[in-house]
Design a protein around this motif. Sequence first.
Motif, PDB file in Angstrom:
ATOM      1  N   TRP A 114       9.310  21.106  -3.035  1.00 28.52           N
ATOM      2  CA  TRP A 114       9.035  22.383  -3.702  1.00 28.52           C
ATOM      3  C   TRP A 114       8.481  22.206  -5.120  1.00 28.52           C
ATOM      4  N   GLU A 115       8.414  20.976  -5.597  1.00 29.87           N
ATOM      5  CA  GLU A 115       7.842  20.715  -6.914  1.00 29.87           C
ATOM      6  C   GLU A 115       6.345  20.440  -6.769  1.00 29.87           C
ATOM      7  N   GLN A 116       5.529  21.235  -7.445  1.00 30.51           N
ATOM      8  CA  GLN A 116       4.087  21.054  -7.333  1.00 30.51           C
ATOM      9  C   GLN A 116       3.665  19.753  -7.986  1.00 30.51           C
ATOM     10  N   GLU A 117       2.798  19.028  -7.304  1.00 33.35           N
ATOM     11  CA  GLU A 117       2.316  17.755  -7.822  1.00 33.35           C
ATOM     12  C   GLU A 117       1.333  17.999  -8.956  1.00 33.35           C
ATOM     13  N   SER A 118       1.507  17.263 -10.046  1.00 33.12           N
ATOM     14  CA  SER A 118       0.697  17.489 -11.246  1.00 33.12           C
ATOM     15  C   SER A 118      -0.630  16.737 -11.183  1.00 33.12           C
ATOM     16  N   ILE A 119      -1.368  16.976 -10.095  1.00 33.18           N
ATOM     17  CA  ILE A 119      -2.691  16.386  -9.935  1.00 33.18           C
ATOM     18  C   ILE A 119      -3.657  17.518  -9.635  1.00 33.18           C
ATOM     19  N   TYR A 120      -4.679  17.682 -10.475  1.00 34.83           N
ATOM     20  CA  TYR A 120      -5.577  18.826 -10.369  1.00 34.83           C
ATOM     21  C   TYR A 120      -6.349  18.803  -9.058  1.00 34.83           C
ATOM     22  N   ASP A 121      -6.853  17.645  -8.677  1.00 36.84           N
ATOM     23  CA  ASP A 121      -7.649  17.504  -7.468  1.00 36.84           C
ATOM     24  C   ASP A 121      -6.747  17.582  -6.234  1.00 36.84           C
ATOM     25  N   VAL A 122      -6.870  18.660  -5.463  1.00 29.61           N
ATOM     26  CA  VAL A 122      -6.010  18.879  -4.304  1.00 29.61           C
ATOM     27  C   VAL A 122      -6.132  17.729  -3.302  1.00 29.61           C
ATOM     28  N   GLU A 123      -7.328  17.193  -3.132  1.00 34.53           N
ATOM     29  CA  GLU A 123      -7.546  16.128  -2.158  1.00 34.53           C
ATOM     30  C   GLU A 123      -6.854  14.826  -2.547  1.00 34.53           C
ATOM     31  N   SER A 124      -6.440  14.703  -3.808  1.00 36.86           N
ATOM     32  CA  SER A 124      -5.760  13.493  -4.266  1.00 36.86           C
ATOM     33  C   SER A 124      -4.246  13.603  -4.164  1.00 36.86           C
ATOM     34  N   ARG A 125      -3.736  14.759  -3.791  1.00 33.99           N
ATOM     35  CA  ARG A 125      -2.295  14.941  -3.686  1.00 33.99           C
ATOM     36  C   ARG A 125      -1.752  14.270  -2.420  1.00 33.99           C
ATOM     37  N   ILE A 126      -0.469  13.988  -2.435  1.00 36.89           N
ATOM     38  CA  ILE A 126       0.145  13.205  -1.363  1.00 36.89           C
ATOM     39  C   ILE A 126      -0.015  13.874   0.006  1.00 36.89           C
ATOM     40  N   GLU A 127       0.089  15.184   0.066  1.00 36.69           N
ATOM     41  CA  GLU A 127      -0.041  15.889   1.339  1.00 36.69           C
ATOM     42  C   GLU A 127      -1.430  15.683   1.939  1.00 36.69           C
ATOM     43  N   SER A 128      -2.468  15.866   1.125  1.00 33.02           N
ATOM     44  CA  SER A 128      -3.842  15.725   1.613  1.00 33.02           C
ATOM     45  C   SER A 128      -4.140  14.290   2.024  1.00 33.02           C
ATOM     46  N   ASN A 171       0.830  -1.199   0.000  1.00 36.03           N
ATOM     47  CA  ASN A 171       0.000   0.000   0.000  1.00 36.03           C
ATOM     48  C   ASN A 171       0.868   1.254   0.000  1.00 36.03           C
ATOM     49  N   LEU A 172       1.768   1.318  -0.961  1.00 40.53           N
ATOM     50  CA  LEU A 172       2.662   2.458  -1.131  1.00 40.53           C
ATOM     51  C   LEU A 172       1.899   3.651  -1.698  1.00 40.53           C
ATOM     52  N   LYS A 173       2.121   4.823  -1.091  1.00 44.02           N
ATOM     53  CA  LYS A 173       1.574   6.078  -1.590  1.00 44.02           C
ATOM     54  C   LYS A 173       2.752   6.984  -1.916  1.00 44.02           C
ATOM     55  N   ASN A 174       3.162   6.942  -3.147  1.00 41.79           N
ATOM     56  CA  ASN A 174       4.335   7.670  -3.605  1.00 41.79           C
ATOM     57  C   ASN A 174       3.879   8.968  -4.257  1.00 41.79           C
ATOM     58  N   LYS A 175       4.507  10.072  -3.958  1.00 33.75           N
ATOM     59  CA  LYS A 175       4.124  11.331  -4.586  1.00 33.75           C
ATOM     60  C   LYS A 175       4.137  11.166  -6.102  1.00 33.75           C
ATOM     61  N   VAL A 210       8.373   8.355 -22.841  1.00 32.07           N
ATOM     62  CA  VAL A 210       8.150   6.948 -22.496  1.00 32.07           C
ATOM     63  C   VAL A 210       8.445   6.666 -21.028  1.00 32.07           C
ATOM     64  N   ILE A 211       9.298   7.455 -20.406  1.00 33.94           N
ATOM     65  CA  ILE A 211       9.771   7.136 -19.061  1.00 33.94           C
ATOM     66  C   ILE A 211       9.914   8.425 -18.258  1.00 33.94           C
ATOM     67  N   SER A 212       9.621   8.371 -16.972  1.00 30.17           N
ATOM     68  CA  SER A 212       9.695   9.575 -16.151  1.00 30.17           C
ATOM     69  C   SER A 212      10.326   9.267 -14.794  1.00 30.17           C
ATOM     70  N   ASN A 213      10.712  10.337 -14.106  1.00 33.41           N
ATOM     71  CA  ASN A 213      11.397  10.255 -12.823  1.00 33.41           C
ATOM     72  C   ASN A 213      10.380  10.429 -11.702  1.00 33.41           C
ATOM     73  N   LEU A 214      10.357   9.514 -10.739  1.00 39.89           N
ATOM     74  CA  LEU A 214       9.400   9.596  -9.636  1.00 39.89           C
ATOM     75  C   LEU A 214       9.926  10.403  -8.454  1.00 39.89           C
ATOM     76  N   LEU A 215      11.152  10.907  -8.547  1.00 37.90           N
ATOM     77  CA  LEU A 215      11.664  11.790  -7.497  1.00 37.90           C
ATOM     78  C   LEU A 215      11.028  13.160  -7.674  1.00 37.90           C
ATOM     79  N   SER A 216      10.340  13.646  -6.646  1.00 36.11           N
ATOM     80  CA  SER A 216       9.638  14.922  -6.714  1.00 36.11           C
ATOM     81  C   SER A 216       9.792  15.623  -5.372  1.00 36.11           C
ATOM     82  N   PHE A 217      10.685  16.598  -5.324  1.00 37.47           N
ATOM     83  CA  PHE A 217      10.973  17.280  -4.063  1.00 37.47           C
ATOM     84  C   PHE A 217       9.773  18.089  -3.582  1.00 37.47           C
TER      85      PHE A 217
END
Length: 332
Positions: free
Chosen positions: A256-270, A182-186, A247-254
């Motif tokens: 200060w980097e805004q999460e690219s998810i429109y729904d605020v409640e779905s972001r890792i902080e919330s 049940n990993l919740k990765n940013k 094709v491939i992306s980096n899952l490291l997201s500091f």
Amino acid sequence: MNEIVTYYLGAGASYNGFPTLSNLSSEIEKFLSQTSNQGGLFSEEKFKDLSTGKFDDTSLPSPATAFVEFRNNLQLLVDKGKTGLIADDLFKQLYSPYGNKEYYLLKSAYSAFFFYYQVKNKSYEHRYTKFLQENSSFDNLGYPTMNENVKVISWNYDMLFEKSYAEAFRLSDTYQSTAHMNLKNKGYYGGQKQDTGFAFFKLNGSALFTDRMWLYQFCSERDDEAKGILLYNTVYNYARVGHLNPVISNLLSFVWEQESIYDVESRIESRTIKSINETTTLVIVVYRFQPYNNDIDSKILKSMSKLSRIIIHDPHPEDVKEMDITGQIAMA
């Protein structure tokens, strides 16, 4: 009322299996020295997918150019480290919300090194393994089930907790552990499990690469080292991520980097705050509350309205200064 325990992991929590930020530049310097004569691996005009034997048709630099570029980015981390500037601070300086190619290339090299180091050194943190075994049981089918009253929040972006989960329950690779635990990765939450029960939240994401199907790139973990192609694939993935191959992306997201998810409640902080707000005991593991994390740290701690006890685990308790946290503090 059941005791709800949340573990708060800082960078030093993985110190038995991965170098701390203060020691990281010396490990990178060792890597650069050990691979300085490996340029012959990158002599072809294009990168080749070694699993299929086909050349990559995307617009990447030549393997030789990418190898030099990769090493130059790591050398920059070493040079800045010698001046006392740790990697996170350097990334903070370089970051721009409008995009910065230097930033993406450096972050790609950084993640690629993390992956290489953990595979090459078969890194595990056995304290994590013990913790997982002590907080789990097995269901009727023999699958591990974690204590639903335990949560883990981590600022670490290494993969040692996931690798230790695979070790603890004899899973074939770390990708399997991300689905089970049940990993919740940013930026990537893994599986379909809810935020209730046991969950592992990674607030900075993971120094790891994923493809468009959100499947972790773990081919190297399984057999690249045995085949002698670990370095080649590390540089190949660096080039693809650093040069923004879709094709491939980096899952490291500091932070200060805004999460690219429109729904605020779905972001890792919330999602983290919603999951841990019933916490009664907070266990802080080798974390000194970094200034650039203050905003999220404060929101998380203030959300624990039922918190009655705080325990601090630190190998150097004499260095732990007074923290502005209310509650009972027990030094462990």
